[in-house]
Design a protein around this motif. Structure first.
Motif, PDB file in Angstrom:
ATOM      1  N   GLY A  32      21.130  25.138  50.553  1.00  0.00           N
ATOM      2  CA  GLY A  32      20.104  24.498  49.745  1.00  0.00           C
ATOM      3  C   GLY A  32      19.779  23.125  50.297  1.00  0.00           C
ATOM      4  O   GLY A  32      20.545  22.546  51.058  1.00  0.00           O
ATOM      5  N   ARG A  33      18.622  22.649  49.923  1.00  0.00           N
ATOM      6  CA  ARG A  33      18.253  21.284  50.292  1.00  0.00           C
ATOM      7  C   ARG A  33      17.334  20.732  49.223  1.00  0.00           C
ATOM      8  O   ARG A  33      16.640  21.486  48.535  1.00  0.00           O
ATOM      9  N   LYS A  34      17.348  19.437  49.110  1.00  0.00           N
ATOM     10  CA  LYS A  34      16.524  18.790  48.089  1.00  0.00           C
ATOM     11  C   LYS A  34      15.085  18.742  48.579  1.00  0.00           C
ATOM     12  O   LYS A  34      14.809  18.305  49.691  1.00  0.00           O
ATOM     13  N   ARG A  35      14.193  19.239  47.706  1.00  0.00           N
ATOM     14  CA  ARG A  35      12.764  19.187  48.003  1.00  0.00           C
ATOM     15  C   ARG A  35      12.020  18.894  46.721  1.00  0.00           C
ATOM     16  O   ARG A  35      12.416  19.322  45.643  1.00  0.00           O
TER      17      ARG A  35
ATOM     18  N   LYS B   1       7.940  22.326  47.618  1.00  0.00           N
ATOM     19  CA  LYS B   1       8.232  23.753  47.427  1.00  0.00           C
ATOM     20  C   LYS B   1       6.950  24.556  47.296  1.00  0.00           C
ATOM     21  O   LYS B   1       6.824  25.652  47.839  1.00  0.00           O
TER      22      LYS B   1
ATOM     23  N   SER C  36       9.984  28.251  49.855  1.00  0.00           N
ATOM     24  CA  SER C  36      11.402  27.999  49.958  1.00  0.00           C
ATOM     25  C   SER C  36      12.118  29.310  50.232  1.00  0.00           C
ATOM     26  O   SER C  36      12.040  30.238  49.424  1.00  0.00           O
TER      27      SER C  36
ATOM     28  N   THR D  24      15.328  29.758  50.269  1.00  0.00           N
ATOM     29  CA  THR D  24      16.390  29.886  49.273  1.00  0.00           C
ATOM     30  C   THR D  24      15.833  30.414  47.952  1.00  0.00           C
ATOM     31  O   THR D  24      16.388  31.338  47.353  1.00  0.00           O
ATOM     32  N   GLN D  25      14.730  29.846  47.499  1.00  0.00           N
ATOM     33  CA  GLN D  25      14.124  30.276  46.244  1.00  0.00           C
ATOM     34  C   GLN D  25      13.704  31.743  46.333  1.00  0.00           C
ATOM     35  O   GLN D  25      13.940  32.524  45.406  1.00  0.00           O
ATOM     36  N   SER D  26      13.112  32.138  47.423  1.00  0.00           N
ATOM     37  CA  SER D  26      12.679  33.519  47.590  1.00  0.00           C
ATOM     38  C   SER D  26      13.862  34.488  47.589  1.00  0.00           C
ATOM     39  O   SER D  26      13.801  35.561  46.983  1.00  0.00           O
TER      40      SER D  26
END
Length: 131
Positions: A98-101, A106, A111, A113-115
């Motif tokens: 993960g990374r901060k966005r 996004k 993303s 990770t989100q997907s």
């Protein structure tokens, strides 16, 4: 045998966060198989996944911890490729970094990770990243 699929991009810190998260899982490393996958979206130099520092560092760390590690590479959308690899190998767990966005970032850039989280048919662990 427990099987974990790790999605690794070019970022060494995120790759190592994923590798450390796998090493921290309960159970004996010798009973866990790990597939490290990198999906190339652009590869003009023709590099293989094993040549990437992020993949090498994560793989070396996991092997030193006693895990059976395999490296796979693919091309195309990283989220789709990671989900397909997890389905094909019947993985028990997917690990992504993960990374901060910002919400705008996004929305504009998507993303991986989100997907993966939204479309996975199995548990997903997100390993944190400071960047």
């Amino acid at each position: 045998m427990y099987h974990v699929v790790i999605g690794v991009d070019d970022n060494e810190e995120r790759a190592m966060a994923c590798a450390r998260a796998v090493a921290d899982l309960p159970g004996d490393a010798s009973e866990t198989r790990v597939t490290v996958i990198h999906s190339f979206t652009d590869n003009p130099s023709g590099a293989s996944a094993s040549q990437l520092a992020s993949v090498r560092e994560a793989t070396d760390f996991l092997e030193a911890e006693g895990f059976d590690v395999e490296v796979n590479e693919s091309s195309g959308d990283p989220a789709d490729q990671l989900l397909e690899a997890a389905r094909e190998t019947d993985a028990n767990l997917i690990v992504v970094g993960g990374r901060k966005r910002s919400p705008t970032g996004k929305a504009l850039f998507g993303s991986v990770t989100q997907s993966v989280i939204l479309n996975a048919e199995r548990p997903v662990m997100v390993a944190g990243d400071a960047a």
